[in-house]
Design a protein around this motif. Structure first.
Motif, short mmCIF file in Angstrom:
data_model
loop_
_atom_site.label_atom_id
_atom_site.label_comp_id
_atom_site.label_asym_id
_atom_site.label_seq_id
_atom_site.Cartn_x
_atom_site.Cartn_y
_atom_site.Cartn_z
N ASP A 151 52.98 36.50 58.15
CA ASP A 151 53.92 37.05 57.19
C ASP A 151 55.31 36.57 57.60
O ASP A 151 55.80 36.92 58.68
CB ASP A 151 53.86 38.58 57.23
N ASN A 204 58.14 37.44 56.74
CA ASN A 204 59.12 38.51 56.80
C ASN A 204 59.07 39.30 58.10
O ASN A 204 60.08 39.83 58.54
CB ASN A 204 58.89 39.48 55.64
N THR A 205 57.90 39.37 58.69
CA THR A 205 57.71 40.19 59.88
C THR A 205 57.18 39.43 61.08
O THR A 205 57.24 39.93 62.21
CB THR A 205 56.73 41.34 59.59
N HIS A 221 63.71 40.55 52.61
CA HIS A 221 62.27 40.40 52.47
C HIS A 221 61.97 39.65 51.17
O HIS A 221 62.57 39.91 50.13
CB HIS A 221 61.63 41.79 52.43
N ASP A 229 61.28 41.74 48.14
CA ASP A 229 62.33 42.64 47.69
C ASP A 229 63.04 41.99 46.50
O ASP A 229 63.58 40.89 46.61
CB ASP A 229 63.32 42.87 48.84
N SER A 289 66.50 40.44 46.92
CA SER A 289 66.74 39.32 47.82
C SER A 289 67.05 38.05 47.04
O SER A 289 66.39 37.71 46.06
CB SER A 289 65.52 39.08 48.72
N LEU A 310 64.26 43.00 60.24
CA LEU A 310 62.85 42.60 60.25
C LEU A 310 62.67 41.51 61.29
O LEU A 310 63.62 40.79 61.63
CB LEU A 310 62.43 42.07 58.86
#
Length: 510
Positions: free
Chosen positions: A51, A53-54, A343, A346, A349, A386
């Motif tokens: 992922d 984002n994370t 993210h 989101d 974003s 994040l």
């Protein structure tokens, strides 16, 4: 591990709280489609798809077994030699492309989600790109209808025809930054030409192409066409090398980095395989003395952050008249500071994370190289709280123009002061220049003249958009940017071989 680069005073604050986002779907399984049979790839590459984002791992990277790749190659060659697919009426190919376009339109949301999670692009942008897939397939259909497969030549009473035949089995290798759009564009053109085609998505972004394969397989089945018309395999360099080095493959379309393109060219050279290589580059932008600086800054900021800067035609090296340098940097700095980094799912974003950790490291090295050359990296963007592959939009100033020579491929530009437009033009030449260029100026005649002298296949005046400038646009890949060209007008023809067949004329003198 969001990494702001900065350099002005203190690091900017991070956003706090959990962003509003759609539910993250389970990873889509990677499955080969060989000879009409779906089968999970047998090999593990030892890396994960994360992922962005994370940084959390989502699934393993898989690769197709060499024997299955061989089976795909054998099936494509057998189908081409049989003439069954090559000789179908044009209308059958049109019907196939229409079904594929319809199927892709029905799955826009899925495609957008998968591409966002693979590339880090904001979901709204990824979904918009997915909405272009159906029209892109129909443009290949329209080009087939325009070009056709046979044209009578003037020869009096004799029958002489110019035929446009499918060149043979084709391989399409898609990139990770725009995986589905590029894969669809190239595959649609190969299908329009009548080539059996094997698609290998990037090992970093297989999911969108997996959906495309499902759509194409369903269309093939509905029309009762041979299964080997389209096949899908997975993997990294080893699978790509097996495909492009095989003498049965007669056309290769590769989109990716320079090193990968060179490897493809070397592998294909012994068989003189037709090549289309789109390799990107370090794209120059010239801001003339009479430019509207706020508008130029807004356009450059849009261009350098579009697709998170991970697109091959993004501006990378900005030359600005010395009298306007500080004004441009300040305006650009303000524009970038207003962009919301967050993210990718989101909705708020505007810039998401980079696609994967190795690319984050790659971009950081590029910025460090510019810093070692005397540059200073400036950013005032806030990053989300994040642990993904976030990179603050950055402007590098102070390095000499001749030291900025390598593609950045992220939300970064270097800005250089020059004394004249002629100096800027000379500074735009470089070892990785040749794909795109940009000119900003109020005198459009002067800007057009300067743009026409830039060493690039497409030059935009007063803008950094992504779509073609106009219907009928043609863009060659100049210098190290690759081999060939792209766009529907070029790509269907790339997969065709021309042949003249006719009754000879006994009256010819020799």
């Amino acid at each position: 591990m969001g990494r702001p680069i900065l350099c002005c005073n203190s690091p900017p604050p991070r956003y706090e709280g959990t962003p509003s986002m759609n539910e993250i779907r389970k990873p889509r399984a990677q499955i080969d489609l060989v000879g009409g049979t779906w089968k999970e790839p047998r090999l593990r590459l030892g890396a994960t798809l994360d992922d962005p984002n994370t940084g959390a791992p989502r699934q393993e990277q898989l690769a197709t077994d060499p024997q299955e790749v061989e089976n795909a190659l054998g099936a494509a060659e057998a189908l081409h030699r049989s003439g069954v697919w090559a000789s179908v009426p044009v209308q059958t190919r049109v019907d196939l492309l229409d079904l594929v376009a319809d199927g892709l339109v029905q799955r826009i949301d899925e495609l957008g989600h998968e591409d966002a999670m693979a590339t880090g692009n904001p979901l709204g942008v990824a979904t918009m790109m997915a909405s272009f897939l159906g029209p892109r397939v129909r443009s290949a259909r329209d080009q087939l209808l325009e070009v056709g497969t046979s044209t009578p030549l003037p020869a009096g009473a004799r029958d002489v025809r110019l035929l446009r035949r499918p060149i043979g089995p084709a391989v399409v290798i898609a990139p990770w930054n725009a995986p589905t759009f590029v894969g669809v564009a190239k595959v649609a053109s190969a299908l329009a030409a009548g080539c059996p085609v094997i698609l290998k998505p990037s090992e970093w972004a297989p999911a969108g192409c997996q959906i495309v394969a499902e759509v194409i397989e369903a269309a093939i089945d509905e029309l009762a066409l041979p299964a080997a018309v389209f096949q899908l395999v997975h993997g990294a360099a080893e699978v790509g090398a097996q495909l492009v080095s095989d003498p049965r493959v007669r056309a290769i379309s590769f989109t990716g980095g320079g090193n990968g393109g060179r490897a493809v060219a070397v592998a294909a050279a012994p068989h003189f395989t037709a090549l289309q290589l789109e390799l990107g580059g370090h794209n120059p932008a010239i801001v003339m003395r009479d430019a509207d600086i706020p508008k130029a800054a807004a356009a450059i900021a849009e261009g350098m952050t579009k697709l998170n800067g991970q697109w091959c035609e993004a501006p990378g090296k900005v030359m600005v008249d010395g009298s306007r340098h500080d004004e441009l940097v300040e305006a650009l700095f303000e524009e970038l500071g207003r962009k919301r980094v967050g993210h990718c799912l989101d909705k708020a974003s505007e810039v998401g994370p980079l696609a994967h950790a190795s690319h984050l490291d790659h971009l950081q090295r590029r910025v460090d190289e510019l810093a070692d050359a005397g540059g200073k990296a400036l950013s005032n963007s806030s990053l989300p709280d994040l642990d993904g592959w976030f990179f603050a939009p950055t402007v590098v100033v102070g390095a000499a123009a001749e030291r900025s020579t390598r593609e950045l491929f992220g939300p970064v530009v270097s800005v250089h002061s020059v004394s004249s437009s002629e100096e800027a033009l000379q500074a735009s030449y470089g070892p990785e220049t040749g794909l795109a260029g940009f000119v900003f100026g109020s005198d459009l005649d002067e800007a057009m003249d300067l743009g026409s002298r830039m060493p690039a296949g497409e030059v935009r005046i007063n803008g950094c958009k992504l779509a073609d400038l106009a219907d009928g646009s043609e863009q060659e890949f100049w210098n190290n940017a690759g081999i060939g060209a792209h766009g529907p007008t070029d790509m269907v023809r790339f997969f065709q071989a021309r042949q003249t067949v006719g009754v000879d004329d006994p009256a010819l003198p020799i």
